[in-house]
Design a protein around this motif. Structure first.
Motif, PDB file in Angstrom:
ATOM      1  N   GLU A   1      -6.681  -5.896 -11.969  1.00 43.19           N
ATOM      2  CA  GLU A   1      -5.802  -5.940 -10.806  1.00 43.19           C
ATOM      3  C   GLU A   1      -6.353  -5.047  -9.685  1.00 43.19           C
ATOM      4  O   GLU A   1      -7.025  -4.056  -9.942  1.00 43.19           O
ATOM      5  N   ASP A   2      -6.031  -5.402  -8.434  1.00 43.70           N
ATOM      6  CA  ASP A   2      -6.468  -4.586  -7.298  1.00 43.70           C
ATOM      7  C   ASP A   2      -5.263  -4.228  -6.428  1.00 43.70           C
ATOM      8  O   ASP A   2      -4.422  -5.075  -6.204  1.00 43.70           O
TER       9      ASP A   2
ATOM     10  N   TRP B   1      -8.816   7.826  -6.699  1.00 45.50           N
ATOM     11  CA  TRP B   1      -7.384   7.966  -6.964  1.00 45.50           C
ATOM     12  C   TRP B   1      -7.105   8.437  -8.390  1.00 45.50           C
ATOM     13  O   TRP B   1      -6.196   9.243  -8.615  1.00 45.50           O
TER      14      TRP B   1
ATOM     15  N   ARG C   1       2.229   1.753  -3.413  1.00 40.87           N
ATOM     16  CA  ARG C   1       1.180   2.240  -4.307  1.00 40.87           C
ATOM     17  C   ARG C   1       0.954   3.738  -4.107  1.00 40.87           C
ATOM     18  O   ARG C   1       0.864   4.494  -5.064  1.00 40.87           O
TER      19      ARG C   1
ATOM     20  N   ASN D   1       0.824  -1.209   0.000  1.00 38.70           N
ATOM     21  CA  ASN D   1       0.000   0.000   0.000  1.00 38.70           C
ATOM     22  C   ASN D   1       0.858   1.259   0.000  1.00 38.70           C
ATOM     23  O   ASN D   1       0.524   2.238  -0.652  1.00 38.70           O
TER      24      ASN D   1
ATOM     25  N   THR E   1      -6.636   1.284  -6.263  1.00 39.11           N
ATOM     26  CA  THR E   1      -7.381   0.117  -5.800  1.00 39.11           C
ATOM     27  C   THR E   1      -8.739   0.057  -6.489  1.00 39.11           C
ATOM     28  O   THR E   1      -9.290   1.082  -6.900  1.00 39.11           O
ATOM     29  N   ARG E   2      -9.320  -1.148  -6.605  1.00 38.96           N
ATOM     30  CA  ARG E   2     -10.570  -1.335  -7.342  1.00 38.96           C
ATOM     31  C   ARG E   2     -11.711  -0.508  -6.732  1.00 38.96           C
ATOM     32  O   ARG E   2     -12.477   0.137  -7.451  1.00 38.96           O
ATOM     33  N   GLU E   3     -11.837  -0.505  -5.416  1.00 38.44           N
ATOM     34  CA  GLU E   3     -12.969   0.165  -4.773  1.00 38.44           C
ATOM     35  C   GLU E   3     -12.832   1.677  -4.744  1.00 38.44           C
ATOM     36  O   GLU E   3     -13.831   2.382  -4.560  1.00 38.44           O
ATOM     37  N   ARG E   4     -11.628   2.183  -4.917  1.00 38.32           N
ATOM     38  CA  ARG E   4     -11.425   3.634  -4.880  1.00 38.32           C
ATOM     39  C   ARG E   4     -10.739   4.122  -6.157  1.00 38.32           C
ATOM     40  O   ARG E   4     -10.006   5.101  -6.151  1.00 38.32           O
ATOM     41  N   ARG E   5     -11.006   3.427  -7.260  1.00 37.73           N
ATOM     42  CA  ARG E   5     -10.350   3.768  -8.526  1.00 37.73           C
ATOM     43  C   ARG E   5     -10.774   5.149  -9.019  1.00 37.73           C
ATOM     44  O   ARG E   5      -9.980   5.890  -9.577  1.00 37.73           O
TER      45      ARG E   5
END
Length: 424
Positions: A423-424, A148, A7, A4, A141-145
């Motif tokens: 990808e996540d 970000w 990232r 994390n 990340t997938r849930e906060r794409r």
């Protein structure tokens, strides 16, 4: 360092580079009102701005070339390699503008050098958009794409605001005559130095997992393969980019000149209005990004499309006769708030349409074509309508282009559910 943390470092590093890229690009636009007489010695201010806007458009015409070359480069050699190459080109263009002689010193050589410098910067930005959009989308990340990825436009607007901030400082320290004589060169010197620093930074960024996962035995990234395999997506991205880019440049870079050349505000007052409005616009990006993560991409895209068609003519008409800076500020915020619904996720929805082996090219090339044809020429079109005493025609022109984007939004799938970024 945890995954994390890596990232987050990559997103921050990529975003900081994006800010410097766009600072260099927008410095030309916000300083046009000062350097235009140095390169185009005509008495009519509108004619000078028209010539400078034409060269601004030339930079846009190079963007599809940059998108094509560097989109393929980033798909084959990595996202961070594409980011490093784009900022190196931007650095060279800024140095050339800063050192260019005036028309009085070199005749036609002066505007020719300006054209060449903008061509370099056009190549740079053409590659930057696709590489940056792909890099940030793949790193998120997938849930906060949505959240970000919105930082691409946070830093894009941050670059524009940085250029305006430098101009405001110079306006407070120098006289208008000094700015027109030599002061306009200072922001380009600053930009070239920052770009060099960013080049070094980008060489140390982590590569995305999506690129690393398909390093071997991947299909070839090329225009032929892009058009063969993804013609529908190509056309949708081009149409979205045409309307979205035209609206963006009409409501941001051109409005500064509109407030001076049409409304009648002083250059400094117009700069202050647009600086305040762009700060709000920038802060709206992550908020709209979060909304898209919760409710999907398509509803807010349609909000921009339908709302933009409704407000464009009334807002421009009212701004043309505004007398109060506060009233002008409020009017400018209306289209910018709607536009933020698109810009916050505009790059992400394009990245979500394409598989990783051709994603950078798929984002960059159709975007650059739509942007070059209608975004880069928006300012020129506005000044042309004004030069033939039909300025209101430009308001309807922008409305029509937003309508084109709205048709594309209707045809677009809900990319939050169908995203090809796995990808996540």
């Amino acid at each position: 360092m945890s995954i994390n943390s890596k990232r987050l470092k990559s997103i921050v590093g990529g975003s900081a580079g994006n800010l410097v890229e766009w600072y260099d690009w927008y410095a030309y636009s916000v300083l046009t009102i000062y350097f235009a007489p140095s390169f185009f010695p005509k008495a009519d201010p509108t004619a000078q701005l028209l010539n400078a806007a034409a060269i601004f458009a030339v930079g846009f015409l190079m963007r599809p070339v940059g998108a094509w070359i560097m989109g393929i480069y980033a798909d084959r050699h990595g996202r961070k390699a594409g980011l490093a190459l784009s900022v190196a080109l931007m650095c060279g263009g800024s140095i050339l503008i800063a050192a260019s002689p005036t028309y009085a010193q070199a005749g036609v050589v002066a505007p020719a050098l300006l054209v060449f410098a903008r061509m370099m910067q056009g190549l740079s930005v053409g590659g930057e958009y696709g590489a940056s959009a792909t890099y940030l989308s793949e790193m998120a990340t997938r849930e906060r794409r949505g959240f970000w990825s919105s930082f691409q436009y946070v830093t894009l607007i941050g670059g524009q605001l940085s250029a305006l901030a430098v101009l405001l400082i110079l306006q407070s320290l120098l006289t208008e005559a000094q700015l027109e004589s030599w002061g306009w060169r200072i922001p380009f010197v600053i930009g070239s130095a920052l770009a060099l620093g960013v080049y070094i930074l980008r060489r140390s960024l982590s590569e995305t997992a999506a690129f690393e996962a398909q390093k071997t035995d991947r299909p070839k990234s090329s225009f032929a393969n892009l058009w063969r395999d993804h013609p529908h997506e190509f056309l949708i991205v081009a149409a979205i980019s045409a309307g979205g880019s035209a609206a963006f440049y009409a409501y941001t870079t051109y409005l500064q000149k509109f407030l001076v050349n049409t409304t009648g505000f002083s250059k400094q007052t117009a700069t202050e209005i647009m600086t305040a409005a762009l700060i709000v616009f920038m802060l709206l990006q992550p908020l709209w990004g979060l909304v898209s993560d919760r409710f999907g991409r398509k509803p807010q895209l349609l909000l921009f499309g339908i709302g933009g068609m409704i407000v464009s003519v009334p807002v421009f008409t009212a701004l043309g006769s505004a007398t109060s800076p506060f009233a002008a500020f409020g009017l400018v915020l209306i289209p910018l708030t709607l536009l933020a619904a698109y810009t916050s996720i505009g790059a992400l929805i394009k990245a979500e349409l394409f598989p990783p082996h051709i994603r950078t090219l798929g984002v960059a090339l159709p975007y650059a074509i739509g942007n070059a044809a209608f975004g880069g020429t928006a300012e020129y079109a506005a000044l042309w309508f004004k030069s033939v005493s039909a300025e209101s025609g430009f308001y309807w022109y922008i409305t029509g282009l937003i309508g084109l984007a709205t048709i594309a939004f209707i045809m677009l799938p809900e990319t939050k559910r169908t995203s090809l970024i796995t990808e996540d």
